[in-house]
Scaffold this motif. Sequence first.
Motif, short mmCIF file in Angstrom:
data_model
loop_
_atom_site.label_atom_id
_atom_site.label_comp_id
_atom_site.label_asym_id
_atom_site.label_seq_id
_atom_site.Cartn_x
_atom_site.Cartn_y
_atom_site.Cartn_z
N GLY A 147 33.26 52.82 44.69
CA GLY A 147 32.47 52.71 43.47
C GLY A 147 33.14 51.95 42.36
N VAL A 148 34.35 51.43 42.60
CA VAL A 148 35.08 50.71 41.58
C VAL A 148 35.00 49.22 41.84
N ARG A 149 34.55 48.48 40.87
CA ARG A 149 34.48 47.02 40.98
C ARG A 149 35.84 46.44 40.61
N THR A 150 36.36 45.57 41.47
CA THR A 150 37.66 44.95 41.23
C THR A 150 37.47 43.49 40.83
N VAL A 151 38.10 43.13 39.73
CA VAL A 151 38.11 41.74 39.28
C VAL A 151 39.53 41.23 39.45
N ALA A 152 39.75 40.37 40.44
CA ALA A 152 41.07 39.82 40.74
C ALA A 152 41.18 38.44 40.08
N ASN A 153 42.03 38.35 39.08
CA ASN A 153 42.19 37.09 38.34
C ASN A 153 43.42 36.34 38.86
N ALA A 154 43.23 35.09 39.26
CA ALA A 154 44.32 34.26 39.73
C ALA A 154 44.24 32.91 39.02
N GLY A 188 34.47 59.56 32.47
CA GLY A 188 35.78 59.66 33.12
C GLY A 188 35.85 59.08 34.50
N ALA A 189 34.74 58.54 35.00
CA ALA A 189 34.72 57.99 36.35
C ALA A 189 35.29 56.57 36.36
N PRO A 190 36.16 56.24 37.31
CA PRO A 190 36.69 54.87 37.39
C PRO A 190 35.59 53.89 37.78
N VAL A 191 35.47 52.80 37.03
CA VAL A 191 34.39 51.84 37.28
C VAL A 191 34.88 50.41 37.44
N LEU A 192 36.05 50.08 36.92
CA LEU A 192 36.50 48.69 36.94
C LEU A 192 38.01 48.64 37.10
N GLY A 206 36.24 42.07 32.61
CA GLY A 206 37.49 41.99 33.33
C GLY A 206 37.97 40.59 33.64
N ARG A 207 37.26 39.54 33.18
CA ARG A 207 37.69 38.18 33.42
C ARG A 207 38.86 37.81 32.50
N TYR A 208 39.84 37.13 33.07
CA TYR A 208 40.99 36.70 32.29
C TYR A 208 40.61 35.49 31.44
N LEU A 209 40.70 35.64 30.11
CA LEU A 209 40.35 34.56 29.21
C LEU A 209 41.55 33.65 28.92
N GLY A 210 42.72 34.25 28.70
CA GLY A 210 43.89 33.45 28.41
C GLY A 210 44.93 34.26 27.67
N GLU A 211 46.00 33.58 27.26
CA GLU A 211 47.10 34.27 26.59
C GLU A 211 47.18 33.85 25.13
N VAL A 212 47.59 34.81 24.30
CA VAL A 212 47.74 34.60 22.87
C VAL A 212 49.13 35.08 22.46
N ARG A 213 49.86 34.23 21.77
CA ARG A 213 51.18 34.61 21.27
C ARG A 213 51.04 35.05 19.81
N ALA A 214 51.52 36.25 19.49
CA ALA A 214 51.49 36.73 18.11
C ALA A 214 52.47 35.92 17.26
N PRO A 215 52.19 35.74 15.97
CA PRO A 215 53.16 35.11 15.08
C PRO A 215 54.50 35.84 15.11
#
Length: 367
Positions: A3-10, A235-239, A324-333
């Motif tokens: 019942g858990v949807r997996t989003v594998a980002n590569a 409380g159910a795992p979904v993603l 759950g899609r990977y958008l990108g990385e952000v560096r904090a100041p």
Amino acid sequence: MEGVRTVANAGPGVWEREGRTPRLVELWRAGGLAEGQHLSFPIGAAAHRDGRIAIPDWGLGEVVVVDSAGNWLGAWTREGRGPGETLRPAAASWTDDGHLAVFDIESSKVVFRSADGPVAPDIPVHQSITAPVMASGELEWVGVDARGAVALAPGARSDLHAPELYFTSLLYLPPRAEKPDTLAIAPIPVVREGRYRGWSLPGVPRVVGALMADGRIAVGGEDASYSILVRDTAGAPVLRICRDAPPLPLTADERLETGIPDRMEELAAALRNAPPPEQPAPYARLFFSADGRLWVQRDRNDPIKGVQLHGPPGALYDVFDADGRYLGEVRAPARASLVAAAGGRVWAFETGEVDETTVVAYRLVVE
């Protein structure tokens, strides 16, 4: 897990594939040394979709609100033990009608406030979830949702039946429940001897969490894989969010190659002589934005300072959308520790030379 949807980002994130680069553009500053805008020990922040931010202050015993333009609206709670009052506000969350749910860890309750005062009866929080924190004084993460559910990660603890074994865990208590659920637990290597016995070793994975206002909760850190499980409001795992990304290398600070604070040479020696982790933790902290994005702090904490509820300044973050899609990385100041987000706006704390805290708002620009 059924019942858990997996989003594998590569590979690269959405922003990079579209040829866009994220950056943070400063909008305003508040707090710091400004008159009437004092913060003592802000423990976190909660962002509203409309741009307001609520800051629970452990030291002042109140929750401060700042509006979308940086105007200091002052405290929405009052320090005290009575109904609607707080002693040690540890987390806050915005309700759908623009009120605040505030978890007071010392009084073991959740209060509901507007700018004008209480808007609903307090919800007691069973002391089984707060007792470990109040007894040890250690807290790695804490959250509350708009319903009054509470989640927290106490500090590393020894096993009652095997005192030589230590673990980190994530506890979750639905509103008015009498016993918390353990959503995650993981062993953790620690200093074995001396007065720093039980101190976590550098770079190792530890359980972390993030709680949305609507009750969704993200849990990770049970092992060294880049995997985060999101549970729904029941409380159910979904993603399950995964990313094919190696952990960041151990830093000079983690290897204790930089200056050691005064009177901490014994701890530094114990950590330096400990074996390095087989695989460092791929991330160290999570938080949800008000619109459901998940921000994942990649940089780990300084081992001498221990767990930092705000994260280290200048840390690198991975950003995932609500699906759950990977958008990108952000560096904090360089001086900023990111604490909250809502859509295209991000907030951070900066600590000044006299330990004053400045609240800084940024616009997330992706172009």
